[in-house]
Scaffold this active site. Structure first.
Site, PDB file in Angstrom:
ATOM      1  N   ARG A  38       0.830  -1.216   0.000  1.00  0.00           N
ATOM      2  CA  ARG A  38       0.000   0.000   0.000  1.00  0.00           C
ATOM      3  C   ARG A  38       0.862   1.262   0.000  1.00  0.00           C
ATOM      4  O   ARG A  38       0.501   2.251  -0.636  1.00  0.00           O
ATOM      5  CB  ARG A  38      -0.928   0.005   1.208  1.00  0.00           C
ATOM      6  CG  ARG A  38      -2.096  -0.927   0.994  1.00  0.00           C
ATOM      7  CD  ARG A  38      -3.098  -0.791   2.095  1.00  0.00           C
ATOM      8  NE  ARG A  38      -4.311  -1.503   1.755  1.00  0.00           N
ATOM      9  CZ  ARG A  38      -5.112  -2.059   2.643  1.00  0.00           C
ATOM     10  NH1 ARG A  38      -4.828  -1.993   3.931  1.00  0.00           N
ATOM     11  NH2 ARG A  38      -6.201  -2.673   2.254  1.00  0.00           N
ATOM     12  N   LYS A 201     -20.347 -14.570   2.698  1.00  0.00           N
ATOM     13  CA  LYS A 201     -21.713 -14.108   2.961  1.00  0.00           C
ATOM     14  C   LYS A 201     -22.445 -13.551   1.759  1.00  0.00           C
ATOM     15  O   LYS A 201     -21.976 -12.620   1.112  1.00  0.00           O
ATOM     16  CB  LYS A 201     -21.668 -13.035   4.042  1.00  0.00           C
ATOM     17  CG  LYS A 201     -21.655 -13.605   5.425  1.00  0.00           C
ATOM     18  CD  LYS A 201     -22.320 -12.645   6.390  1.00  0.00           C
ATOM     19  CE  LYS A 201     -22.677 -13.352   7.684  1.00  0.00           C
ATOM     20  NZ  LYS A 201     -22.808 -12.444   8.783  1.00  0.00           N
ATOM     21  N   GLY A 351      -9.562  -8.280  -0.168  1.00  0.00           N
ATOM     22  CA  GLY A 351      -8.335  -8.713   0.506  1.00  0.00           C
ATOM     23  C   GLY A 351      -8.014 -10.175   0.302  1.00  0.00           C
ATOM     24  O   GLY A 351      -6.882 -10.530  -0.024  1.00  0.00           O
ATOM     25  N   GLY A 374     -13.562  -3.467  -0.321  1.00  0.00           N
ATOM     26  CA  GLY A 374     -14.876  -2.882  -0.023  1.00  0.00           C
ATOM     27  C   GLY A 374     -15.186  -1.728  -0.952  1.00  0.00           C
ATOM     28  O   GLY A 374     -16.303  -1.609  -1.478  1.00  0.00           O
TER      29      GLY A 374
HETATM   30  P1  AMP Z   1     -15.480 -12.680   2.293  1.00  0.00           P
HETATM   31  O1  AMP Z   1     -14.897 -11.692   3.283  1.00  0.00           O
HETATM   32  O2  AMP Z   1     -16.949 -12.711   2.270  1.00  0.00           O
HETATM   33  O3  AMP Z   1     -14.840 -12.543   0.933  1.00  0.00           O
HETATM   34  O4  AMP Z   1     -15.045 -14.116   2.855  1.00  0.00           O
HETATM   35  C1  AMP Z   1     -13.727 -14.562   2.896  1.00  0.00           C
HETATM   36  C2  AMP Z   1     -13.602 -15.716   3.835  1.00  0.00           C
HETATM   37  O5  AMP Z   1     -14.511 -16.724   3.450  1.00  0.00           O
HETATM   38  C3  AMP Z   1     -12.231 -16.360   3.847  1.00  0.00           C
HETATM   39  O6  AMP Z   1     -11.690 -16.277   5.131  1.00  0.00           O
HETATM   40  C4  AMP Z   1     -12.503 -17.806   3.455  1.00  0.00           C
HETATM   41  O7  AMP Z   1     -11.738 -18.738   4.175  1.00  0.00           O
HETATM   42  C5  AMP Z   1     -13.954 -17.965   3.804  1.00  0.00           C
HETATM   43  N1  AMP Z   1     -14.574 -19.058   3.054  1.00  0.00           N
HETATM   44  C6  AMP Z   1     -14.680 -19.177   1.740  1.00  0.00           C
HETATM   45  N2  AMP Z   1     -15.290 -20.342   1.418  1.00  0.00           N
HETATM   46  C7  AMP Z   1     -15.566 -20.956   2.581  1.00  0.00           C
HETATM   47  C8  AMP Z   1     -16.192 -22.184   2.910  1.00  0.00           C
HETATM   48  N3  AMP Z   1     -16.634 -23.016   1.968  1.00  0.00           N
HETATM   49  N4  AMP Z   1     -16.335 -22.498   4.221  1.00  0.00           N
HETATM   50  C9  AMP Z   1     -15.884 -21.664   5.172  1.00  0.00           C
HETATM   51  N5  AMP Z   1     -15.273 -20.487   4.923  1.00  0.00           N
HETATM   52  C10 AMP Z   1     -15.113 -20.149   3.641  1.00  0.00           C
END
Ligand code: AMP
Length: 397
Positions: A38, A201, A351, A374
């Site tokens: 960064r 999510k 990230g 974000g």
């Molecule tokens: P996000 O911040 O929504 O992009 O989520 C990222 C996080 O989702 C990372 O820490 C991943 O390890 C987790 N993740 C992705 N796929 C899975 C899964 N199938 N089960 C549990 N965690 C997951």
């Protein structure tokens, strides 16, 4: 009105205050910077201001999430040392962003560069406090914003401060690169446009799914985001991360005609827990005692094939629990497929997907790696960010 970038600014003999994103990871004792990316990306803008003949450059940033008040663990001291080394110039780090000594520092003829201590030591920064913004603005004649990663936030240093520079607010070079790259995806994409969304999510990404579906050729879903969609279609997802609220949202999305563009995993890597060994499941249903932790081999091949035919590719969110090597395969293969899509414009934001790309060793082959996960998502959702809008118009609040 178009945004004004720093190539249009005249810095000669001016005092310049510039917002950067020096929010770098620190560890160890004494604290050292784990990843300087960064800061490195801010250097071109810093140099441009200095070679443009600025009398003073006051730099500002936040770092981490400190509580109010000074906290050594979140000091910008390591950033000041690193920048001094890179720029071969002394950098005065202030006691605080509102330190009364700053006025004296601005009068010194010996030092050109001042770095304000962590803006978030002042709760007024996040509160977009007008008095705080006014104090920051009082240090300079020109304002530059090169902190794309924080432009989605209405904070004093990214938003409120613009009020005080109705004619003299400019976007920095990194900001320009980010906006140009996002425009290539959202405003005038070369088709086919393939978007890959993963992560944990649906709720956080619902708006972006709705925004992307009408404009993409294909939307490939992986990671924990896939399970609410599979459950909504009647498949079993076992112990996978899958929130009932997300299933409801997924059902809604699947009812729209654009849902035909969505691809979901047809096979998985699963385990009995996140600590378990990876087991391959060759169908969509996941057994009751298992949780899905990565996309399967057939899904990988399908997604890689679609990426290879694309002219524009956008990726946000890992395909699985990629922090564990046994569940990183899907994310690594997506990273490689994007790197090999040499005819396509490829953009990675967020990230986790950025670190997956870096780990794949193929980062250099990606057209643009966004510094703001974000911020890039919000830009895609809304076509604008508060910090960028304020740069264009100033604000009157
Ligand atoms: P996000 O911040 O929504 O992009 O989520 C990222 C996080 O989702 C990372 O820490 C991943 O390890 C987790 N993740 C992705 N796929 C899975 C899964 N199938 N089960 C549990 N965690 C997951």
């Amino acid at each position: 009105m178009a945004i004004k970038y720093i190539d249009q600014a005249d810095f000669k003999d001016k005092k310049v205050i510039a917002r950067f994103d020096f929010n770098v990871p620190l560890s160890g004792a004494p604290l050292t910077i784990d990843d300087t990316t960064r800061i490195d990306l801010a250097i071109p803008t810093i140099r441009k201001i200095l070679t443009g003949g600025a009398k003073k450059l006051v730099m500002m940033s936040h770092l981490g999430r400190p509580k109010a008040g000074k906290d050594k663990r979140f000091s910008l001291e390591p950033v000041a040392s690193y920048l001094a080394e890179r720029l071969h110039e002394e950098i005065l780090l202030t006691e605080s962003a509102t330190d009364s000594a700053i006025k004296t520092m601005l009068g010194l003829s010996t030092n050109r560069i001042i770095l304000l201590e962590n803006l978030r030591f002042h709760p007024q920064e996040k509160a977009n406090d007008p008095e705080f913004a006014r104090t920051l603005a009082s240090y300079a004649d020109i304002y530059v914003n090169d902190a794309f990663g924080t432009c989605h936030r209405k904070h004093a240093s990214t938003y409120g401060i613009n009020t005080y520079f109705p004619q003299d607010a400019y976007g920095g070079m990194l900001l320009a690169r980010e906006v140009t790259a996002l425009a290539k995806v959202v405003e005038r994409p070369q088709m086919p446009l393939v978007a890959i969304l993963g992560g944990a999510k649906v709720q956080d990404k619902i708006k972006i799914i709705e925004k992307l579906l009408p404009i993409v050729s294909q939307l490939l879903i992986g990671g924990a985001m896939a399970y609410p969609f599979l459950k909504a279609q009647g498949y079993t997802v076992g112990k996978s991360l899958c929130d009932d609220g997300d299933v409801k949202l997924a059902k809604g999305i699947l009812m729209d005609t654009t849902a035909r563009k969505i691809s979901l995993p047809t096979d998985h890597l699963v385990a009995t827990s996140i600590h378990g060994d990876a087991v391959s499941i060759t169908e969509k249903n996941i057994p009751d005692d298992m949780m899905g932790l990565d996309i399967g081999e057939v899904t990988v091949a399908n997604y890689v094939n679609l990426i290879s035919k694309a002219k524009t590719v956008l990726w946000n969110g890992p395909m699985g629990l990629f922090e564990k090597p046994c569940f990183a395969h899907g994310s690594m293969e997506i990273a490689k497929a994007m790197a090999h899509a040499s005819d396509a414009f490829t953009l990675v934001g967020g990230g986790d997907s950025v670190s997956a790309v870096k780990r794949s060793g193929k980062g250099d082959l990606i057209s643009h790696i966004s510094t703001g996960g974000g911020a890039s998502l919000e830009y895609i959702e809304d076509g604008e960010l508060p910090g960028i809008q304020a740069l264009k118009f100033g604000i009157n609040e």
